[in-house]
Design a protein around this motif. Structure first.
Motif, PDB file in Angstrom:
ATOM      1  N   TYR A   1      32.457  39.548  38.993  1.00  0.00           N
ATOM      2  CA  TYR A   1      31.081  38.985  38.545  1.00  0.00           C
ATOM      3  C   TYR A   1      30.046  39.704  38.869  1.00  0.00           C
ATOM      4  CZ  TYR A   1      33.725  34.580  37.376  1.00  0.00           C
ATOM      5  OH  TYR A   1      34.950  34.094  36.968  1.00  0.00           O
ATOM      6  N   VAL A   2      30.100  41.264  39.199  1.00  0.00           N
ATOM      7  CA  VAL A   2      29.096  42.027  39.591  1.00  0.00           C
ATOM      8  C   VAL A   2      28.425  42.562  38.618  1.00  0.00           C
ATOM      9  CG1 VAL A   2      30.268  42.767  41.892  1.00  0.00           C
ATOM     10  CG2 VAL A   2      30.621  44.065  39.888  1.00  0.00           C
ATOM     11  N   TRP A   3      28.866  42.428  37.386  1.00  0.00           N
ATOM     12  CA  TRP A   3      28.183  43.024  36.325  1.00  0.00           C
ATOM     13  C   TRP A   3      27.587  41.972  35.453  1.00  0.00           C
ATOM     14  CZ3 TRP A   3      29.341  48.118  36.123  1.00  0.00           C
ATOM     15  CH2 TRP A   3      30.336  48.476  36.819  1.00  0.00           C
ATOM     16  N   ASN A   4      26.276  42.477  35.268  1.00  0.00           N
ATOM     17  CA  ASN A   4      25.235  41.711  34.298  1.00  0.00           C
ATOM     18  C   ASN A   4      25.856  41.762  32.848  1.00  0.00           C
ATOM     19  OD1 ASN A   4      23.372  39.873  33.362  1.00  0.00           O
ATOM     20  ND2 ASN A   4      21.675  41.454  33.715  1.00  0.00           N
ATOM     21  N   SER A   5      26.576  40.656  32.283  1.00  0.00           N
ATOM     22  CA  SER A   5      27.206  40.533  31.093  1.00  0.00           C
ATOM     23  C   SER A   5      27.027  39.100  30.469  1.00  0.00           C
ATOM     24  CB  SER A   5      28.430  41.095  30.983  1.00  0.00           C
ATOM     25  OG  SER A   5      29.181  41.004  29.667  1.00  0.00           O
ATOM     26  N   HIS A   6      26.586  39.011  29.224  1.00  0.00           N
ATOM     27  CA  HIS A   6      26.516  37.837  28.638  1.00  0.00           C
ATOM     28  C   HIS A   6      27.971  37.441  27.827  1.00  0.00           C
ATOM     29  CE1 HIS A   6      22.400  37.431  29.802  1.00  0.00           C
ATOM     30  NE2 HIS A   6      22.171  38.579  29.435  1.00  0.00           N
TER      31      HIS A   6
ATOM     32  N   THR B   1      33.807  43.395  28.906  1.00  0.00           N
ATOM     33  CA  THR B   1      33.668  42.638  30.144  1.00  0.00           C
ATOM     34  C   THR B   1      35.255  43.076  30.644  1.00  0.00           C
ATOM     35  OG1 THR B   1      32.559  40.771  29.299  1.00  0.00           O
ATOM     36  CG2 THR B   1      34.174  40.446  31.128  1.00  0.00           C
TER      37      THR B   1
ATOM     38  N   LYS C   1      31.297  27.859  30.767  1.00  0.00           N
ATOM     39  CA  LYS C   1      30.270  28.643  29.841  1.00  0.00           C
ATOM     40  C   LYS C   1      30.588  28.500  28.491  1.00  0.00           C
ATOM     41  CE  LYS C   1      28.931  32.248  33.142  1.00  0.00           C
ATOM     42  NZ  LYS C   1      28.873  33.520  33.196  1.00  0.00           N
TER      43      LYS C   1
ATOM     44  N   LYS D   1      34.904  46.458  32.254  1.00  0.00           N
ATOM     45  CA  LYS D   1      34.351  46.408  33.735  1.00  0.00           C
ATOM     46  C   LYS D   1      34.890  45.935  34.547  1.00  0.00           C
ATOM     47  CE  LYS D   1      29.623  46.270  31.281  1.00  0.00           C
ATOM     48  NZ  LYS D   1      28.453  45.571  31.066  1.00  0.00           N
TER      49      LYS D   1
END
Length: 284
Positions: A30-35, A43, A186, A46
């Motif tokens: 979850y360190v990556w800023n992804s929508h 995703t 989500k 990464k």
């Protein structure tokens, strides 16, 4: 392999080390800023990078947490189950054993015709380029087994008996799957439903984790845990609900195959994981 038991404060340190390792593994996703959701290609790529980085640093936790007397007797790689002696047996025997356990699901695949797809080269050439397939069958088993089994089990063996460690180790693995609650919510799933699904997921991943840890303990090979994890991910949880659509005779036959497979697995479990078969010196 013998481990010298350590004092209670050091034992707490061992458990704490496993907890930190698990937290780092989950956090790395979850360190990556992804929508995007977990199945989006960006995703997945990464997260591949994240878990490979965790795999690189995980042995350092083992090195500093393991008793130094153990390190004097075995190399770090040997402790992690990364060795070549007995490797072929470690790949084949646990896989065969697990296929025996899955005799029922394999029979169902034969009945519905899906078993034939494995003989089609296009099945393999297509999947090898599929990121989701690679995640489920290669990267996830590789990263999870290395972090949660190869790295954590030796640490826990210092303060627990072998069989107790086999049961404690998967608790970190099962609990680690609760992060899927976030992803389910989500996608619009209600919290209560997401929790129920995740609790079931936690339960059967913990059961599998016990089996995987036992294989690693008995064979002394990371390869055993990896190949079995990959196979189980492919097979998935048995779809018992499909049996209601079978004709009566086929339903009875399928149920019989399930029972026979489980009984044979119980009978073969210890003989096919005898440590001497894998040039391993741990006897239970």
């Amino acid at each position: 392999m013998e481990y010298k038991f350590i004092a209670i404060p050091d034992c707490l340190l061992s458990i704490g080390t496993c907890f930190v390792l698990s937290a780092i593994f989950i956090s790395s996703l979850y360190v990556w800023n992804s929508h995007h959701d977990r199945d989006h290609s960006s995703t997945i790529k990464k997260r591949f990078l994240s878990v490979f980085i965790v795999m690189l640093i995980s042995p350092a936790f083992v090195y500093f947490a393991i008793n130094k007397e153990t390190l004097e007797k075995r190399t770090l790689w040997h402790i992690l189950g990364l060795r070549t002696d007995g490797l072929l047996q470690a790949l084949l025997l646990p896989l065969f054993l697990t296929m025996v356990l899955f005799t029922g699901p394999i029979y169902m695949q034969r009945y519905n015709g899906s078993l034939k797809m494995y003989a089609d080269p296009s099945y393999w050439t297509t999947n090898i380029r599929n990121l989701i397939w690679l995640r489920n069958h290669i990267v996830a088993p590789l990263a999870e087994e290395f972090t949660y089994r190869s790295c954590m089990l030796p640490i826990l063996l210092q303060c627990f008996s072998p069989m107790t460690a086999v049961f404690v180790c998967p608790l970190f693995f099962g609990a680690g799957h609760f992060h899927h609650v976030i992803e389910k919510m989500k996608k619009g799933m209600k919290f209560k439903h997401a929790m129920m699904v995740s609790c079931f997921h936690c339960f059967y991943t913990t059961i599998f984790g016990i089996y995987s840890a036992y294989l690693l303990l008995r064979t002394g090979h990371f390869a055993s845990a990896f190949i079995v994890h990959a196979f189980c991910n492919h097979m998935g949880f048995p779809e018992f609900h499909e049996l209601v659509n079978y004709e009566k005779k086929q339903k009875i036959l399928a149920c019989t195959v399930f029972v026979v497979g489980f009984v044979l697995w119980c009978l073969f479990l210890n003989p096919l994981t005898e440590p001497t078969l894998f040039h391993h010196d741990l006897h239970l």
